[in-house]
Scaffold this active site. Sequence first.
Site, short mmCIF file in Angstrom:
data_model
loop_
_atom_site.label_atom_id
_atom_site.label_comp_id
_atom_site.label_asym_id
_atom_site.label_seq_id
_atom_site.Cartn_x
_atom_site.Cartn_y
_atom_site.Cartn_z
N HIS A 194 0.85 -1.20 0.00
CA HIS A 194 0.00 0.00 0.00
C HIS A 194 0.88 1.24 0.00
O HIS A 194 1.91 1.31 0.68
CB HIS A 194 -0.93 0.01 1.22
CG HIS A 194 -2.02 1.02 1.10
ND1 HIS A 194 -1.88 2.31 1.54
CD2 HIS A 194 -3.27 0.93 0.57
CE1 HIS A 194 -2.99 2.98 1.30
NE2 HIS A 194 -3.85 2.17 0.72
N HIS A 195 0.48 2.24 -0.79
CA HIS A 195 1.31 3.44 -0.97
C HIS A 195 1.53 4.20 0.33
O HIS A 195 2.44 5.02 0.43
CB HIS A 195 0.66 4.35 -2.02
CG HIS A 195 1.65 5.10 -2.85
ND1 HIS A 195 2.74 5.77 -2.31
CD2 HIS A 195 1.74 5.31 -4.19
CE1 HIS A 195 3.43 6.35 -3.28
NE2 HIS A 195 2.85 6.08 -4.43
#
Length: 495
Positions: A163-164
Amino acid sequence: MEVENMKGGLRSRSYNLGIKRIKVREENGEEEEPLSPMTRMFHQPESNIYIVIIVGYKRLIDPDAYKTNLTETFLKHPRFSCLQVADEKSGGEVKWVKTNVDINQHVKVPMVDPYMASPDKFVEDYVANLSKTRMSMSLPMWDFHILNLKTSDAESTVVVRVHHSLADGTSLMALLLSCSDALPSFPAMKKKPISRGAGWFPIWFWKSWSVLLLMWNTLVDIWMCVATTYFLKDTQTPLKAPSSDVAFTPRRIVRRTFSLDDVKLVKTATHTTVNDVVLAMTQAGLSRYLNRKYGQAKSDGEARESCENNLPNNIRLTATLFINLRTSPGIYALEEMVKKNSKEEWGNKIGYVLYPFKIELKDNPLDYIRDAKAKIDRKKATLEAKFRLFLAKVFVRFYPTKLAKFPSTTMWFSNVAGPQEPISIFGNQVAFIAPSIYGQPVALTIHVVSYVNKMSMVLSVDEDIIADPYQLCDDLEEALKLIKNCVIGQGVIDN
């Protein structure tokens, strides 16, 4: 609801995470770190983004050995052994909280048929299916997928999904490459030489002019930032999503590999940079693709001559061009990266600028190079990227959620220089590296990454908008050939 217990020097605390209550432990009373504004931005509905890094290997992978190596490397980094939870004691502030990690919950080894007819298509479909899913926040938000399947350019493939909010692509690539047997080398950043023969007045005048130009360009770009975000929209083309709802749709990730020597040949002949050449071939490739699309529309779906100009006038097509804002770029050893005050700037240290692609068919392909160089030189004389990072932090922290969003452009673009020599990760030589993303509010994202003597363009597309991504790859490849042949044909190459 929160519960605290003290026992044996350890503090146990419970947090609410959605409908679940998560119990974590803190040693030595160490405080949890709150999420940064940029990290929180990547949890907004229209920017809930996942990074995908596809790594091809030259040998089959031993899953058990791979898990052991991940435990000794990735899990040493605090972000990969933390949850993101709301601390009710702090008014719901989301914090990084240490947790125990079961490596088997993060490493997937699906059973595959080694004799299947289309292994490359299987890997592509596997990644596309991943883009249909979202990770649970009840676990650290990352996973590895080991595909022991021979494809056209690798004996096995690992798909890394993160996840960013954990970090940007530069941080993740740095962490991944820090696991190599030897730290790789990268192209050196060239600095403009300072002329020492000039007098004080020319130097003073040039510096003063540079500062004024920087201020003016920044003011213009701030205005364009506001305009593009709220009312100045791109032309609705076959590449542009009709709304930001595209952020919730699955993605098809495809890759096309080019010779880095061809790119460098053009760069040297035209006295530009690799980035200039990449942007020029992208502009030329997008123009070819859209010309074909508009031609098909005019002839009820039938192909028209590629040399015929079918493009409407004054197409506005803007890319969000992402830039690494780190003050100390480079790859550090893992021991350095996990230190609390490491020189490695972990996290989302990125800004972005608006890059306008001029969509037109040019008689001289070298004009695409001249356009790209002029625009990039202009973007180098502005603080637009740093201002946008500052603006995102302010909006996420102090203003309503709807203000913290990316500008409404047609596409996203990123270009990263990779290792100059072959590397091995966990003792297995890497065949290729292909980074991409999904969850972005645009229908087209292009990531460019080099590795040894190859350059890959990785496209992340919404197939409902761009149903023929391989045709777009063909047009990008043909654009580079046209520019290269023009360089050779016109005798531009320096002897």
